[in-house]
Design a protein around this motif. Structure first.
Motif: not given
Ligand SMILES: [Cu+2]
Length: 112
Positions: A64-65, A99, A101-102, A105
């Motif tokens: 997921p992003h 992002c 989640v990350h 990014m």
């Molecule tokens: Cu992500």
């Protein structure tokens, strides 16, 4: 009866033509830009848009992003694989986004 149908079609066609002419005359009608999220990257490192334009983000990864503006001006929320979200850019400026989640990014948008 036939004439009546013809004339209402003519009015409809004229209205459509006028609407298209108005869109073409105003050079600042909104465009939609596409950004793909794939292989843990945003496809456009720095996207240039006009104020009022929309940007549609589509996630192609299994992970997921999100596309989340650092200043909070937009957020797609979590996108699963194959999902898209569209945001509208309402003010001029430079917007960094990442992002959620990350967080490694990252990409940017420049709006004029
Ligand atoms: Cu992500």
């Amino acid at each position: 009866m036939f004439n009546k149908i013809r004339s209402s079609r003519f009015i409809l066609a004229s209205a459509l033509g006028l609407a298209l002419a108005m869109l073409a005359a105003g050079q600042s009608y909104a465009a939609d830009h596409l950004v793909d999220i794939q292989s843990m990257k945003f496809s456009v490192p720095t996207l240039e848009v006009a104020v009022g334009d929309t940007i549609t983000f589509t996630n192609h990864d299994a992970a997921p992003h999100t596309a989340t503006a650092r200043d909070g001006s937009f957020d797609t929320g979590r996108l699963a694989k194959g999902e898209s979200a569209t945001v509208t850019i309402t003010t001029a400026g430079t917007f960094d986004y990442f992002c959620a989640v990350h967080p490694s990014m990252k990409a940017g948008i420049t709006a004029q």
